[in-house]
Motif scaffolding. Structure first.
Motif, PDB file in Angstrom:
ATOM      1  N   GLU A 188      95.909  31.919  25.842  1.00 36.35           N
ATOM      2  CA  GLU A 188      95.348  31.928  27.188  1.00 36.35           C
ATOM      3  C   GLU A 188      96.388  31.638  28.263  1.00 36.35           C
ATOM      4  O   GLU A 188      96.155  31.927  29.445  1.00 36.35           O
ATOM      5  CB  GLU A 188      94.203  30.916  27.289  1.00 36.35           C
ATOM      6  CG  GLU A 188      92.950  31.323  26.538  1.00 36.35           C
ATOM      7  CD  GLU A 188      92.310  32.575  27.112  1.00 36.35           C
ATOM      8  OE1 GLU A 188      92.316  32.735  28.350  1.00 36.35           O
ATOM      9  OE2 GLU A 188      91.783  33.389  26.329  1.00 36.35           O
ATOM     10  N   SER A 191      99.852  35.933  30.493  1.00 36.49           N
ATOM     11  CA  SER A 191      99.330  37.061  31.268  1.00 36.49           C
ATOM     12  C   SER A 191     100.248  38.253  31.050  1.00 36.49           C
ATOM     13  O   SER A 191     101.280  38.149  30.384  1.00 36.49           O
ATOM     14  CB  SER A 191      99.255  36.704  32.756  1.00 36.49           C
ATOM     15  OG  SER A 191      98.389  35.608  32.973  1.00 36.49           O
ATOM     16  N   GLY A 223      92.361  41.362  29.662  1.00 34.70           N
ATOM     17  CA  GLY A 223      91.283  41.257  30.638  1.00 34.70           C
ATOM     18  C   GLY A 223      91.819  41.244  32.056  1.00 34.70           C
ATOM     19  O   GLY A 223      92.996  40.923  32.288  1.00 34.70           O
ATOM     20  N   PRO A 224      90.984  41.564  33.037  1.00 37.80           N
ATOM     21  CA  PRO A 224      91.456  41.661  34.429  1.00 37.80           C
ATOM     22  C   PRO A 224      92.041  40.369  34.982  1.00 37.80           C
ATOM     23  O   PRO A 224      92.970  40.411  35.792  1.00 37.80           O
ATOM     24  CB  PRO A 224      90.192  42.071  35.203  1.00 37.80           C
ATOM     25  CG  PRO A 224      89.298  42.684  34.194  1.00 37.80           C
ATOM     26  CD  PRO A 224      89.573  41.978  32.906  1.00 37.80           C
ATOM     27  N   ARG A 225      91.550  39.214  34.543  1.00 37.40           N
ATOM     28  CA  ARG A 225      92.010  37.942  35.102  1.00 37.40           C
ATOM     29  C   ARG A 225      93.410  37.564  34.624  1.00 37.40           C
ATOM     30  O   ARG A 225      94.017  36.637  35.172  1.00 37.40           O
ATOM     31  CB  ARG A 225      91.030  36.813  34.761  1.00 37.40           C
ATOM     32  CG  ARG A 225      89.761  36.846  35.592  1.00 37.40           C
ATOM     33  CD  ARG A 225      88.859  35.667  35.264  1.00 37.40           C
ATOM     34  NE  ARG A 225      89.529  34.393  35.453  1.00 37.40           N
ATOM     35  CZ  ARG A 225      89.652  33.744  36.612  1.00 37.40           C
ATOM     36  NH1 ARG A 225      89.154  34.295  37.712  1.00 37.40           N
ATOM     37  NH2 ARG A 225      90.260  32.579  36.675  1.00 37.40           N
ATOM     38  N   ARG A 226      93.921  38.260  33.622  1.00 33.66           N
ATOM     39  CA  ARG A 226      95.280  37.988  33.153  1.00 33.66           C
ATOM     40  C   ARG A 226      96.142  39.251  33.198  1.00 33.66           C
ATOM     41  O   ARG A 226      97.106  39.376  32.442  1.00 33.66           O
ATOM     42  CB  ARG A 226      95.258  37.401  31.734  1.00 33.66           C
ATOM     43  CG  ARG A 226      94.729  35.972  31.688  1.00 33.66           C
ATOM     44  CD  ARG A 226      94.971  35.329  30.331  1.00 33.66           C
ATOM     45  NE  ARG A 226      94.148  35.944  29.301  1.00 33.66           N
ATOM     46  CZ  ARG A 226      94.575  36.220  28.058  1.00 33.66           C
ATOM     47  NH1 ARG A 226      95.823  35.970  27.699  1.00 33.66           N
ATOM     48  NH2 ARG A 226      93.755  36.752  27.180  1.00 33.66           N
ATOM     49  N   GLU A 260      86.856  43.034  39.599  1.00 33.53           N
ATOM     50  CA  GLU A 260      87.853  43.052  38.543  1.00 33.53           C
ATOM     51  C   GLU A 260      89.164  43.685  39.018  1.00 33.53           C
ATOM     52  O   GLU A 260      90.250  43.212  38.694  1.00 33.53           O
ATOM     53  CB  GLU A 260      87.308  43.814  37.341  1.00 33.53           C
ATOM     54  CG  GLU A 260      86.207  43.067  36.595  1.00 33.53           C
ATOM     55  CD  GLU A 260      85.527  43.923  35.546  1.00 33.53           C
ATOM     56  OE1 GLU A 260      85.017  43.350  34.569  1.00 33.53           O
ATOM     57  OE2 GLU A 260      85.473  45.173  35.716  1.00 33.53           O
ATOM     58  N   GLU A 263      91.192  41.276  40.901  1.00 30.50           N
ATOM     59  CA  GLU A 263      91.974  40.386  40.041  1.00 30.50           C
ATOM     60  C   GLU A 263      93.324  41.018  39.720  1.00 30.50           C
ATOM     61  O   GLU A 263      94.383  40.393  39.858  1.00 30.50           O
ATOM     62  CB  GLU A 263      91.215  40.099  38.736  1.00 30.50           C
ATOM     63  CG  GLU A 263      89.925  39.340  38.895  1.00 30.50           C
ATOM     64  CD  GLU A 263      90.134  37.896  39.306  1.00 30.50           C
ATOM     65  OE1 GLU A 263      91.247  37.365  39.112  1.00 30.50           O
ATOM     66  OE2 GLU A 263      89.185  37.289  39.827  1.00 30.50           O
ATOM     67  N   HIS A 267      94.477  38.698  42.777  1.00 31.88           N
ATOM     68  CA  HIS A 267      94.185  37.303  42.448  1.00 31.88           C
ATOM     69  C   HIS A 267      94.925  36.797  41.215  1.00 31.88           C
ATOM     70  O   HIS A 267      95.280  35.610  41.145  1.00 31.88           O
ATOM     71  CB  HIS A 267      92.676  37.100  42.295  1.00 31.88           C
ATOM     72  CG  HIS A 267      91.897  37.436  43.525  1.00 31.88           C
ATOM     73  ND1 HIS A 267      92.269  36.971  44.777  1.00 31.88           N
ATOM     74  CD2 HIS A 267      90.785  38.206  43.720  1.00 31.88           C
ATOM     75  CE1 HIS A 267      91.417  37.444  45.682  1.00 31.88           C
ATOM     76  NE2 HIS A 267      90.514  38.177  45.052  1.00 31.88           N
ATOM     77  N   SER A 268      95.156  37.655  40.231  1.00 28.75           N
ATOM     78  CA  SER A 268      95.894  37.212  39.045  1.00 28.75           C
ATOM     79  C   SER A 268      97.305  36.776  39.430  1.00 28.75           C
ATOM     80  O   SER A 268      97.816  35.759  38.942  1.00 28.75           O
ATOM     81  CB  SER A 268      95.947  38.325  37.996  1.00 28.75           C
ATOM     82  OG  SER A 268      94.661  38.605  37.488  1.00 28.75           O
ATOM     83  N   ARG A 271      97.243  33.348  41.111  1.00 30.56           N
ATOM     84  CA  ARG A 271      97.093  32.235  40.180  1.00 30.56           C
ATOM     85  C   ARG A 271      98.345  32.009  39.351  1.00 30.56           C
ATOM     86  O   ARG A 271      98.837  30.884  39.235  1.00 30.56           O
ATOM     87  CB  ARG A 271      95.906  32.489  39.239  1.00 30.56           C
ATOM     88  CG  ARG A 271      94.541  32.231  39.858  1.00 30.56           C
ATOM     89  CD  ARG A 271      93.483  32.206  38.777  1.00 30.56           C
ATOM     90  NE  ARG A 271      93.476  33.465  38.010  1.00 30.56           N
ATOM     91  CZ  ARG A 271      92.813  34.554  38.369  1.00 30.56           C
ATOM     92  NH1 ARG A 271      92.110  34.554  39.482  1.00 30.56           N
ATOM     93  NH2 ARG A 271      92.851  35.644  37.618  1.00 30.56           N
TER      94      ARG A 271
END
Length: 277
Positions: A188, A191, A223-226, A260, A263, A267-268, A271
């Motif tokens: 996790e 990215s 996934g989109p968040r990473r 998504e 992200e 946004h990814s 972060r």
């Protein structure tokens, strides 16, 4: 949108050992901040991350000075000698000089497939974690297991895989790239950048559809968040102009929802790199 991976360079001022051979002729010229600003304004890019090109303290110092005076560049991924006993002091010096958000070393050029497992390298990576910085992974496919082991050993460090470890899109096999990428994505704290794919395809014949299978696998794994969009400009110009690369990335993420896609394209990166944009 944020472009989380681009470069600047000037072959008249510095040697770039990777920029050799006739194939590199189209990009063997200066690429400046003004060039970047023109592209960003035309394509809706509001912030960028400038990434190192050579293992050079001087280049990192220059990039931080450029970014400190250019609001478009929200962060710099520089270079430090991770094996140096004074790496923590060097990081403290750099973070006071400009918007340093991460560090990269061209591990793909190291003959040792387990370079990331060396004790001195791990100490350097630990110093990055202590400094709150990210680490960009520029690795070969055979180095992906070592990257996974490093991510396990340093759960507090944010790792970012550049160019999805350069899958052999043009003429290479699906494995071992696909399996090793999926295994790395189980961590996790890792990215991945949706970047560099056009130059792994056939430079003159590629279309977005040629990239789709690999892009879908990358998206399924992380996934989109990473996942972070990166142009890899100016390297991308070997195969495609900046707006073509951006259009391809938008096409490949077309099935995603609006949230998504936000992200992937903003946004990814905020972060992972802690961008204050």
């Amino acid at each position: 949108m944020i472009d989380a991976h681009h470069h600047l360079w000037d072959p008249a001022r510095r040697e770039y050992p990777w920029m050799t051979g006739e194939a590199m002729d189209p990009i063997r010229r200066a690429y400046t901040v003004d060039d970047l600003k023109a592209l960003a304004a035309a394509d809706g890019i509001t912030s960028t991350v400038l990434v190192q090109t050579v293992p050079s303290d001087a280049e990192t110092d220059e990039f931080l000075a450029i970014a400190a005076g250019e609001p478009l560049i929200a962060g710099v991924v520089g270079w430090v000698d991770l094996t140096s006993p004074s790496v923590a002091d060097r990081l403290a010096e750099l973070t006071g000089a400009g918007p340093l958000v991460g560090v990269r070393h061209q591990v793909e050029g190291e003959p040792d497939a387990d370079w990331l497992g060396r004790d001195d390298v791990r100490r350097g990576l630990s110093a990055l974690a202590d400094a709150g910085l990210a680490y960009d992974l520029l690795v070969r496919i055979d180095q992906l297991p070592a990257a996974a082991a490093a991510a396990d050993a340093l759960p507090g460090l944010r790792f970012v895989l550049d160019h999805a470890a350069k899958p052999p899109i043009a003429d290479g096999p699906w494995e071992p790239w696909a399996g090793a990428l999926a295994a790395l994505a189980e961590r996790e704290n890792v990215s991945c950048k949706l970047s560099g794919l056009v130059t792994e395809a056939d430079w003159s014949q590629w279309r977005a559809g040629h990239l789709r299978r690999h892009a879908e696998h990358i998206l399924d794994a992380f996934g989109p968040r990473r996942l972070l969009f990166g142009s890899d400009w100016p390297v991308c110009e070997l195969a495609a102009a900046y707006p073509v690369v951006l259009d391809a990335a938008l096409s490949l993420t077309g099935p995603l929802s609006g949230a998504e896609r936000a992200e992937v394209f903003r946004h990814s990166a905020e972060r992972v790199y802690g961008l204050g944009v």
